[in-house]
Design an enzyme around this catalytic site. Structure first.
Site, PDB file in Angstrom:
ATOM      1  N   SER A 142       9.389  12.043 155.716  1.00 54.81           N
ATOM      2  CA  SER A 142       8.199  11.890 156.563  1.00 54.81           C
ATOM      3  C   SER A 142       7.195  12.991 156.251  1.00 54.81           C
ATOM      4  O   SER A 142       7.585  14.098 155.835  1.00 54.81           O
ATOM      5  CB  SER A 142       8.595  11.997 158.040  1.00 54.81           C
ATOM      6  OG  SER A 142       7.443  12.074 158.864  1.00 54.81           O
ATOM      7  N   TYR A 157      13.191  16.745 164.309  1.00 53.29           N
ATOM      8  CA  TYR A 157      12.874  15.614 163.414  1.00 53.29           C
ATOM      9  C   TYR A 157      12.294  16.133 162.096  1.00 53.29           C
ATOM     10  O   TYR A 157      12.693  15.694 161.019  1.00 53.29           O
ATOM     11  CB  TYR A 157      11.900  14.666 164.124  1.00 53.29           C
ATOM     12  CG  TYR A 157      11.475  13.460 163.303  1.00 53.29           C
ATOM     13  CD1 TYR A 157      12.351  12.388 163.081  1.00 53.29           C
ATOM     14  CD2 TYR A 157      10.186  13.375 162.768  1.00 53.29           C
ATOM     15  CE1 TYR A 157      11.944  11.270 162.348  1.00 53.29           C
ATOM     16  CE2 TYR A 157       9.780  12.265 162.040  1.00 53.29           C
ATOM     17  CZ  TYR A 157      10.670  11.217 161.837  1.00 53.29           C
ATOM     18  OH  TYR A 157      10.264  10.109 161.100  1.00 53.29           O
TER      19      TYR A 157
HETATM   20  N1  NAD Z   1       6.810   4.702 161.631  1.00 51.57           N
HETATM   21  C1  NAD Z   1       6.384   5.869 161.180  1.00 51.57           C
HETATM   22  O1  NAD Z   1       5.263   6.307 161.461  1.00 51.57           O
HETATM   23  C2  NAD Z   1       7.269   6.687 160.270  1.00 51.57           C
HETATM   24  C3  NAD Z   1       6.698   7.781 159.639  1.00 51.57           C
HETATM   25  C4  NAD Z   1       7.482   8.549 158.790  1.00 51.57           C
HETATM   26  C5  NAD Z   1       8.812   8.221 158.585  1.00 51.57           C
HETATM   27  N2  NAD Z   1       9.345   7.154 159.225  1.00 51.57           N
HETATM   28  C6  NAD Z   1      10.764   6.857 158.971  1.00 51.57           C
HETATM   29  O2  NAD Z   1      10.902   5.543 158.458  1.00 51.57           O
HETATM   30  C7  NAD Z   1      12.157   5.001 158.869  1.00 51.57           C
HETATM   31  C8  NAD Z   1      11.933   3.657 159.568  1.00 51.57           C
HETATM   32  O3  NAD Z   1      11.145   3.871 160.712  1.00 51.57           O
HETATM   33  P1  NAD Z   1      10.558   2.679 161.597  1.00 51.57           P
HETATM   34  O4  NAD Z   1       9.239   3.158 162.072  1.00 51.57           O
HETATM   35  O5  NAD Z   1      10.652   1.396 160.886  1.00 51.57           O
HETATM   36  O6  NAD Z   1      11.593   2.733 162.825  1.00 51.57           O
HETATM   37  P2  NAD Z   1      12.180   1.599 163.791  1.00 51.57           P
HETATM   38  O7  NAD Z   1      12.551   2.315 165.043  1.00 51.57           O
HETATM   39  O8  NAD Z   1      11.267   0.433 163.871  1.00 51.57           O
HETATM   40  O9  NAD Z   1      13.512   1.156 163.009  1.00 51.57           O
HETATM   41  C9  NAD Z   1      14.591   2.017 162.833  1.00 51.57           C
HETATM   42  C10 NAD Z   1      15.856   1.193 162.749  1.00 51.57           C
HETATM   43  O10 NAD Z   1      16.974   2.059 162.537  1.00 51.57           O
HETATM   44  C11 NAD Z   1      18.063   1.555 163.279  1.00 51.57           C
HETATM   45  N3  NAD Z   1      19.050   2.603 163.538  1.00 51.57           N
HETATM   46  C12 NAD Z   1      18.976   3.636 164.430  1.00 51.57           C
HETATM   47  N4  NAD Z   1      20.087   4.375 164.404  1.00 51.57           N
HETATM   48  C13 NAD Z   1      20.899   3.798 163.477  1.00 51.57           C
HETATM   49  C14 NAD Z   1      22.210   4.110 162.998  1.00 51.57           C
HETATM   50  N5  NAD Z   1      22.908   5.156 163.496  1.00 51.57           N
HETATM   51  N6  NAD Z   1      22.746   3.327 162.033  1.00 51.57           N
HETATM   52  C15 NAD Z   1      22.053   2.268 161.542  1.00 51.57           C
HETATM   53  N7  NAD Z   1      20.816   1.934 161.949  1.00 51.57           N
HETATM   54  C16 NAD Z   1      20.256   2.693 162.908  1.00 51.57           C
HETATM   55  C17 NAD Z   1      17.434   1.019 164.552  1.00 51.57           C
HETATM   56  O11 NAD Z   1      18.290   0.104 165.209  1.00 51.57           O
HETATM   57  C18 NAD Z   1      16.156   0.377 164.000  1.00 51.57           C
HETATM   58  O12 NAD Z   1      16.369  -0.987 163.649  1.00 51.57           O
HETATM   59  C19 NAD Z   1      12.810   6.052 159.765  1.00 51.57           C
HETATM   60  O13 NAD Z   1      13.690   6.829 158.988  1.00 51.57           O
HETATM   61  C20 NAD Z   1      11.626   6.888 160.217  1.00 51.57           C
HETATM   62  O14 NAD Z   1      12.003   8.194 160.583  1.00 51.57           O
HETATM   63  C21 NAD Z   1       8.611   6.361 160.064  1.00 51.57           C
END
Ligand code: NAD
Length: 251
Positions: A142, A157
């Site tokens: 991130s 985080y």
């Molecule tokens: N959305 C953003 O702005 C953003 C920015 C930077 C990084 N990210 C990273 O991108 C990735 C995806 O984020 P997103 O926004 O799609 O999130 P989201 O919350 O929409 O999806 C995350 C998924 O991970 C699953 N999950 C949680 N704990 C778990 C576990 N222990 N085992 C298996 N699955 C598990 C959840 O059930 C969910 O389906 C994450 O790693 C997040 O930190 C997101």
């Protein structure tokens, strides 16, 4: 012709309907890959897999903080498909806490899913990738790791996502002689359910102010980068961190 024709890919945390993992799984499928979606709930994972274009996609329950579960699912998919080519470590959680509010259970939850999960799923597949002298792993870090938060996630985080960068680079160095590549994506502010309903209007305005492209990213913006890193287009890239942030951190 697709960029991933005949390839088998695993994407963790990809059941979230508007998430980065689901968008990535969909783009991979559009490019010819057969995809396994792993997530906490088997039914939701299977529903997400059924929603992908093409056939043969699979949804399975796998809690990435459980080392045995990671190995079991990896072994099951290798047995079923004969090979796995791509792993996307996308499962992640975040919490908007200030430094003094982080309790032991907050630290454990956020570090475990993001960092421990990335380690365990990678370990589950590295021997297979090494044996085949090929494999591409894409890890979700991130912008929060690079600039010290500032969007939503707390310091724990940022630390977890910075840990992913170090882990990605070290795995890339160790496994490069075996033809296995590891790269990280650093998304900026992407509109998904990870922050849905949790951002105040002021927070959103402040975040948008800091993005030269003037808009939040989309899940497809990240999926495109994941496709590049997963495919042979990036065959000489390993240990990289690719920014997908609309210019919010130019360095
Ligand atoms: N959305 C953003 O702005 C953003 C920015 C930077 C990084 N990210 C990273 O991108 C990735 C995806 O984020 P997103 O926004 O799609 O999130 P989201 O919350 O929409 O999806 C995350 C998924 O991970 C699953 N999950 C949680 N704990 C778990 C576990 N222990 N085992 C298996 N699955 C598990 C959840 O059930 C969910 O389906 C994450 O790693 C997040 O930190 C997101």
């Amino acid at each position: 012709m697709g960029l991933l024709d005949g390839k088998f890919a695993i994407v963790t945390g990809a059941a979230s309907p508007r998430g980065l993992g689901k968008a990535t799984a969909k783009l991979f499928a559009e490019h010819g890959a057969t995809v396994a979606i792993l997530d906490l709930n088997a039914e939701q994972a299977q529903a997400a897999a059924n929603d992908l274009p093409g056939s043969g996609h699979i949804g399975l329950a796998c809690n990435v903080i459980d080392k045995d579960a990671c190995q079991k699912v990896a072994d099951e998919l290798i047995a079923k498909w004969g090979a796995v080519d791509i792993l996307v470590n996308n499962a992640g959680i975040t919490q908007p806490l200030k430094i003094m509010d982080i309790q032991p259970e907050n630290y454990e939850a956020v570090l475990d899913v993001n960092l421990r999960g990335t380690l365990y799923m990678s370990q589950a597949l590295i021997p297979h990738f090494r044996g085949r002298k090929t494999g591409s792993v894409v890890n979700l870090s991130s912008v929060s790791a690079q600039r010290g938060g500032g969007i939503f996630g707390g310091p724990h985080y940022s630390a977890a996502k910075a840990g992913i960068l170090g882990l990605t680079k070290a795995m890339a160095r160790e496994c490069a002689p075996d033809g296995v590549r590891f790269n990280a994506i650093c998304p900026g502010f992407i509109a998904t359910d990870i922050t849905a309903g949790k951002l105040t209007d002021e927070m959103r305005a402040m975040v948008l102010e800091g993005i030269p492209m003037g808009r939040a990213g989309t899940a497809d913006d990240v999926a495109g980068c994941a496709l590049f890193l997963a495919s042979d287009l990036s065959s000489y890239c390993t240990g990289t961190e690719v920014d997908v942030n609309g210019g919010s951190l130019i360095h």
